[in-house]
Design an enzyme around this catalytic site. Structure first.
Site, PDB file in Angstrom:
ATOM      1  N   ASN A   1      48.380  29.146  91.311  1.00  0.00           N
ATOM      2  CA  ASN A   1      47.349  29.299  90.291  1.00  0.00           C
ATOM      3  C   ASN A   1      47.951  29.953  89.061  1.00  0.00           C
ATOM      4  OD1 ASN A   1      45.224  28.322  91.968  1.00  0.00           O
ATOM      5  ND2 ASN A   1      45.174  30.304  93.008  1.00  0.00           N
TER       6      ASN A   1
ATOM      7  N   ARG B   1      51.771  37.149 104.876  1.00  0.00           N
ATOM      8  CA  ARG B   1      50.477  36.499 105.118  1.00  0.00           C
ATOM      9  C   ARG B   1      49.419  37.025 104.149  1.00  0.00           C
ATOM     10  NH1 ARG B   1      51.026  33.278 109.654  1.00  0.00           N
ATOM     11  NH2 ARG B   1      52.843  33.881 110.902  1.00  0.00           N
ATOM     12  N   ASP B   2      48.591  36.088 103.661  1.00  0.00           N
ATOM     13  CA  ASP B   2      47.499  36.458 102.756  1.00  0.00           C
ATOM     14  C   ASP B   2      46.505  37.345 103.503  1.00  0.00           C
ATOM     15  OD1 ASP B   2      46.349  35.008  99.911  1.00  0.00           O
ATOM     16  OD2 ASP B   2      44.920  36.147 101.126  1.00  0.00           O
ATOM     17  N   ILE B   3      46.014  38.371 102.816  1.00  0.00           N
ATOM     18  CA  ILE B   3      45.090  39.329 103.438  1.00  0.00           C
ATOM     19  C   ILE B   3      43.724  38.697 103.710  1.00  0.00           C
ATOM     20  CG2 ILE B   3      44.072  40.331 101.344  1.00  0.00           C
ATOM     21  CD1 ILE B   3      44.632  43.110 102.602  1.00  0.00           C
TER      22      ILE B   3
ATOM     23  N   HIS C   1      51.197  29.736  97.199  1.00  0.00           N
ATOM     24  CA  HIS C   1      50.451  29.753  98.459  1.00  0.00           C
ATOM     25  C   HIS C   1      50.983  28.634  99.351  1.00  0.00           C
ATOM     26  CE1 HIS C   1      46.821  32.107  96.935  1.00  0.00           C
ATOM     27  NE2 HIS C   1      47.339  31.706  95.781  1.00  0.00           N
TER      28      HIS C   1
ATOM     29  N   HIS D   1      53.257  33.605  92.406  1.00  0.00           N
ATOM     30  CA  HIS D   1      53.260  33.374  93.849  1.00  0.00           C
ATOM     31  C   HIS D   1      52.890  31.949  94.156  1.00  0.00           C
ATOM     32  CE1 HIS D   1      49.298  34.918  92.620  1.00  0.00           C
ATOM     33  NE2 HIS D   1      48.777  34.134  93.549  1.00  0.00           N
TER      34      HIS D   1
ATOM     35  N   GLU E   1      44.552  35.617  90.393  1.00  0.00           N
ATOM     36  CA  GLU E   1      44.024  36.980  90.459  1.00  0.00           C
ATOM     37  C   GLU E   1      45.126  38.021  90.371  1.00  0.00           C
ATOM     38  OE1 GLU E   1      41.774  37.118  94.047  1.00  0.00           O
ATOM     39  OE2 GLU E   1      40.191  35.794  93.286  1.00  0.00           O
ATOM     40  N   VAL E   2      46.269  37.710  90.931  1.00  0.00           N
ATOM     41  CA  VAL E   2      47.371  38.680  90.952  1.00  0.00           C
ATOM     42  C   VAL E   2      48.435  38.227  89.949  1.00  0.00           C
ATOM     43  CG1 VAL E   2      49.137  39.787  92.353  1.00  0.00           C
ATOM     44  CG2 VAL E   2      46.924  39.218  93.377  1.00  0.00           C
TER      45      VAL E   2
HETATM   46  P1  5GP Z   1      45.664  34.075  93.365  1.00  0.00           P
HETATM   47  O1  5GP Z   1      44.192  33.850  93.232  1.00  0.00           O
HETATM   48  O2  5GP Z   1      46.180  35.111  92.396  1.00  0.00           O
HETATM   49  O3  5GP Z   1      46.456  32.792  93.321  1.00  0.00           O
HETATM   50  O4  5GP Z   1      45.886  34.592  94.825  1.00  0.00           O
HETATM   51  C1  5GP Z   1      46.056  35.922  95.150  1.00  0.00           C
HETATM   52  C2  5GP Z   1      46.012  36.021  96.651  1.00  0.00           C
HETATM   53  O5  5GP Z   1      46.485  37.296  97.026  1.00  0.00           O
HETATM   54  C3  5GP Z   1      44.619  35.864  97.242  1.00  0.00           C
HETATM   55  O6  5GP Z   1      44.615  34.785  98.161  1.00  0.00           O
HETATM   56  C4  5GP Z   1      44.367  37.216  97.927  1.00  0.00           C
HETATM   57  O7  5GP Z   1      43.675  37.102  99.148  1.00  0.00           O
HETATM   58  C5  5GP Z   1      45.764  37.748  98.136  1.00  0.00           C
HETATM   59  N1  5GP Z   1      45.861  39.192  98.136  1.00  0.00           N
HETATM   60  C6  5GP Z   1      45.279  40.047  97.247  1.00  0.00           C
HETATM   61  N2  5GP Z   1      45.602  41.319  97.549  1.00  0.00           N
HETATM   62  C7  5GP Z   1      46.406  41.264  98.643  1.00  0.00           C
HETATM   63  C8  5GP Z   1      47.063  42.279  99.426  1.00  0.00           C
HETATM   64  O8  5GP Z   1      46.976  43.473  99.169  1.00  0.00           O
HETATM   65  N3  5GP Z   1      47.808  41.846 100.479  1.00  0.00           N
HETATM   66  C9  5GP Z   1      47.943  40.512 100.782  1.00  0.00           C
HETATM   67  N4  5GP Z   1      48.701  40.198 101.848  1.00  0.00           N
HETATM   68  N5  5GP Z   1      47.337  39.543 100.058  1.00  0.00           N
HETATM   69  C10 5GP Z   1      46.575  39.915  99.017  1.00  0.00           C
END
Ligand code: 5GP
Length: 120
Positions: free
Chosen positions: A93, A34-36, A108, A106, A101-102
């Protein structure tokens, strides 16, 4: 690629068990949690376990079997979360313009409510 991949990114740490996650699915090649900071009642992230930065890496470096099994897992996870009816959305993304961001590939999964139109 392996050389560009940042082994200190947050999802690499989750994969190594260095930071916890709320796991919803795991197999040899896939982890879902689950997303944080959930943006919908159900917001799950599905990641391959390999060192892929983005879909561009995953789709060119991973084997056809691994790619097929990954997307089959995304569908199974959504189904097992009870989202098939009334539905859900998947999203990936890429890069800074895409809002990634990561730097670990991944997908979603969003669900649990009527989602708004996806506009830039
Ligand atoms: P992006 O913007 O890279 O597509 O999405 C990264 C997602 O990772 C974001 O929705 C963010 O809330 C989630 N996220 C970032 N750090 C963590 C974490 O430490 N644990 C979890 N479960 N989700 C995270």
């Amino acid at each position: 690629s392996e050389i560009r991949y940042d082994r200190d990114n947050v999802f690499a740490k989750i994969l190594r068990g260095e930071i916890p996650c709320d796991k919803v699915y795991e197999d040899d090649h896939v982890l879902a949690f689950r997303d944080i900071a959930p943006q919908a009642p159900v917001h799950v992230l599905v990641i391959p376990k390999g060192p892929y930065i983005s879909l561009a890496d995953f789709s060119t470096i991973a084997s056809p079997d691994e790619i097929a099994e990954f997307f089959a897992a995304v569908g199974k996870i959504a189904s097992d979360l009870g989202l098939d009816d009334p539905g859900y959305r998947i999203l990936a993304n890429h890069g800074s313009d895409g809002g990634q961001e990561v730097p670990h590939f991944h997908v979603h999964i969003f669900g649990g409510k009527k989602l708004g139109a996806m506009l830039p």
